[in-house]
Design an enzyme around this catalytic site. Sequence first.
Site: not given
Ligand code: BG6
Length: 501
Positions: A245, A345
């Site tokens: 990401h 987190k």
């Molecule tokens: C996921 C991760 O790809 O993205 C998770 O594996 C994380 O750990 C999540 O919580 C976060 O996604 P978003 O869309 O809630 O920001």
Amino acid sequence: MSSEPSSRIIPVPPFDYLVFGATGDLTRRKLIPALYHRFLDGQFDERSRIIGISRTPWDDDKFRQVAREAVETSAQETYRDEAVIERFLRCFSYVPNDPRDRDHWADLSGHLREDADVVRAFYLAVAPSVFAPICTYLSEMGYARRDSRLVLEKPLGHDLASSRQINEAVGRVFAEDQVYRIDHYLGKETVQNLLTLRFANTLFEPIWNSAHIDHIQLTVSETIGTEGRAYYDQSGALRDMVQNHLLQLLCLVAMEPPPSDEANALRDEKRKVLRSLRPIVGEDVARLTVRGQYTGVTSDNARVPGYLEELESGEPSETETFVAVRAEIENWRWKGVPFYLRTGKRLANKVSEIVIQFRAIPHSIFTYAEGSPRPNRLVIRLQPDEGVRLFLMIKDPGPGGMRLRQVPLNLSFAETFSARMPEAYERLLLDVIRGNQTLFMRRDELESAWAWIDPIRKAWDESDEPLPAYTVGTWGPTASVALIERDGRTWHEANDDAKPL
Ligand code: BG6
């Protein structure tokens, strides 16, 4: 009630979507609700099929019941329409099947249509160790056609070597133009908007470089913990969030303008960024990266568990739940501009945003008493409250002479547009059917990202330094603040927006 103005809804051709891992959490929380909204908007109808596959011995009724619950718990009341839900559920069927058990391979011929006008897509929401057996099954049973599509969920490996193995196993059956590697951040509205902001306006591109930009911050913070996700302890924040990401966001911010928004044109540019990232190796790892793990606190006499207490195994763990990195891109445009990345987190706030900090003015004509002009700042908020804010200096209105003040020009998507913001998966699931790979990662991109991540991971694994702890509800270990403040800069906090000078 439809969630989008109908003029924008272009139906997709009928499809057979085979979802491997249909009994899992992702199918229930993301895939089914996303498909429901697209169905509700009339983008597909009962001519399409959603075929669930998993080892669990469910039948069609059970899968439909789970799908109904998924819709009822996720869709807001305005969008829950009983007649539509009933029609939507008719698309669903279920086949118990374990592709690893060759002696009992299920026959899908009654579920898959041979008609070339029906798009065939396989969605692998399963552990990567099952990717290869599924591909073998699809190939040997003759289900993988040259025009069918394969969607892969992460984790796509845990390092460069394992990611190559996965890609090679998949590549024996599917060509690269059939493979859709999901990074759901690319499906987020504001992430796509980043492309529009940069390449559909003349305003920013001439100043989008080291001559005008001081530094860039990318923050993806969460307030939730790991929520018992079994894979997390093997993964950690670097692999779970940064490798995909955050690096994808960095690519979209930093890439050169592609000649078009065609998938490979865009992915070529993203790949160049990944290859221009300065490697962080050896001793630089301790200087340019910070990791941490959350520990519990007692607040209001209620003890909040830390990461170790949440782990079911009860074993000690060195897995990081926070990462901050100071990255640099070695090319003409970005030389000398640091990119500060952080994610974690159980932090103070849930926010994903990109902060472009412009350089300070070269000379101030204002007196000290009038105030010092602050550098302009462009904040692109992915979630929550999607929008774009451009911080400008103005004169504080009213009498009393000149007083400088920084205020945001605020483009809040919720206030400007009445339409519901679609979830990332809504866009991505139907892009697969449309055959549009633009928002999916190509193999070479993924491998370049791993090549940059691996030395960081290796240095951490070899380090004797204890893993720093941070308290639940804070912004991570103090070393993360030091990482940026050492350079005379500070992390942008969401409530900075409201601060008077
Ligand atoms: C996921 C991760 O790809 O993205 C998770 O594996 C994380 O750990 C999540 O919580 C976060 O996604 P978003 O869309 O809630 O920001």
